[in-house]
Design a protein around this motif. Sequence first.
Motif, PDB file in Angstrom:
ATOM      1  N   PHE A  12      43.781 -24.604 -10.117  1.00  0.00           N
ATOM      2  CA  PHE A  12      42.548 -23.963 -10.565  1.00  0.00           C
ATOM      3  C   PHE A  12      42.718 -23.355 -11.955  1.00  0.00           C
ATOM      4  O   PHE A  12      41.810 -22.707 -12.461  1.00  0.00           O
ATOM      5  CB  PHE A  12      42.132 -22.883  -9.562  1.00  0.00           C
ATOM      6  N   THR A  52      36.578 -21.872 -12.776  1.00  0.00           N
ATOM      7  CA  THR A  52      36.489 -22.937 -11.782  1.00  0.00           C
ATOM      8  C   THR A  52      36.097 -22.310 -10.450  1.00  0.00           C
ATOM      9  O   THR A  52      36.477 -21.180 -10.153  1.00  0.00           O
ATOM     10  CB  THR A  52      37.850 -23.644 -11.651  1.00  0.00           C
ATOM     11  N   VAL A  73      31.209 -20.009 -13.938  1.00  0.00           N
ATOM     12  CA  VAL A  73      31.849 -21.251 -13.516  1.00  0.00           C
ATOM     13  C   VAL A  73      31.249 -22.439 -14.271  1.00  0.00           C
ATOM     14  O   VAL A  73      30.033 -22.615 -14.306  1.00  0.00           O
ATOM     15  CB  VAL A  73      31.692 -21.449 -11.991  1.00  0.00           C
ATOM     16  N   ARG A 126      33.386 -25.488 -14.026  1.00  0.00           N
ATOM     17  CA  ARG A 126      34.141 -26.580 -13.397  1.00  0.00           C
ATOM     18  C   ARG A 126      34.130 -26.388 -11.895  1.00  0.00           C
ATOM     19  O   ARG A 126      34.411 -25.294 -11.398  1.00  0.00           O
ATOM     20  CB  ARG A 126      35.578 -26.584 -13.902  1.00  0.00           C
ATOM     21  N   ALA A 153      42.111 -27.938 -16.298  1.00  0.00           N
ATOM     22  CA  ALA A 153      40.710 -28.265 -16.534  1.00  0.00           C
ATOM     23  C   ALA A 153      40.498 -28.869 -17.908  1.00  0.00           C
ATOM     24  O   ALA A 153      39.560 -29.585 -18.138  1.00  0.00           O
ATOM     25  CB  ALA A 153      39.835 -27.025 -16.360  1.00  0.00           C
ATOM     26  N   TYR A 213      28.248 -29.527 -15.570  1.00  0.00           N
ATOM     27  CA  TYR A 213      29.536 -29.123 -14.993  1.00  0.00           C
ATOM     28  C   TYR A 213      30.547 -30.249 -15.062  1.00  0.00           C
ATOM     29  O   TYR A 213      30.193 -31.426 -14.994  1.00  0.00           O
ATOM     30  CB  TYR A 213      29.366 -28.764 -13.509  1.00  0.00           C
ATOM     31  N   THR A 263      33.338 -28.541 -19.837  1.00  0.00           N
ATOM     32  CA  THR A 263      31.936 -28.368 -19.490  1.00  0.00           C
ATOM     33  C   THR A 263      31.040 -28.155 -20.712  1.00  0.00           C
ATOM     34  O   THR A 263      31.478 -27.623 -21.723  1.00  0.00           O
ATOM     35  CB  THR A 263      31.770 -27.176 -18.520  1.00  0.00           C
TER      36      THR A 263
END
Length: 188
Positions: free
Chosen positions: A182, A10, A103, A105, A187, A129, A2
């Motif tokens: 998660f 996330t 957050v 993601r 990610a 994002y 991000t």
Amino acid sequence: MTTLPDRPRTALLVIDVQKGVVDGSHNRDEMIANINTLIDKARAEDVPVVWVQHSGADLVRGSESWNYVPELVRRDAEPLIHKTYLDSFEETDLESVLAGHRVGRLVVTGAQTDACIRSTLHGALVRGYDATLVADAHTTEDLTAFGAPPPEQVVAHTNLYWQWQKAPGRRGGTMDTVEVSFSAEQAD
């Protein structure tokens, strides 16, 4: 990846899985079961579950069709975002809720594929994002009478084009429910 600073977490977004939106939709029961699996996994990993609920002329706030399907149960502590536009970010407090949870993601599920899901995915990417679409956890109604392809083709096409979405410093992507993690490792 991000572009939002200090946003390593996330969140799972559950968009518009309301009675008047998904009743009669393509793969309704399978989609809801997959979202429930993701909710359980997110809760077990202390990942924010953010619920989005649409209101409009066909979904009057407080009406039976406006309510979430009974198979999905929101906990009181989980944020609920009320929206009136397709993009879940437009004129809502979604951004501030996500910022409060740090957050960067999003894992996106819900309905409708060709409206609120697409709009929110693009809105997220534009805002910095990373946005992963869960390929088997979104659906749409049959709009072939209005010239749209059959629902299964809408879902398949959205999965196809979103898997390669990216912009400088952020990315889209798709995965099935069983593949979703998660963790920060996935990610990256």
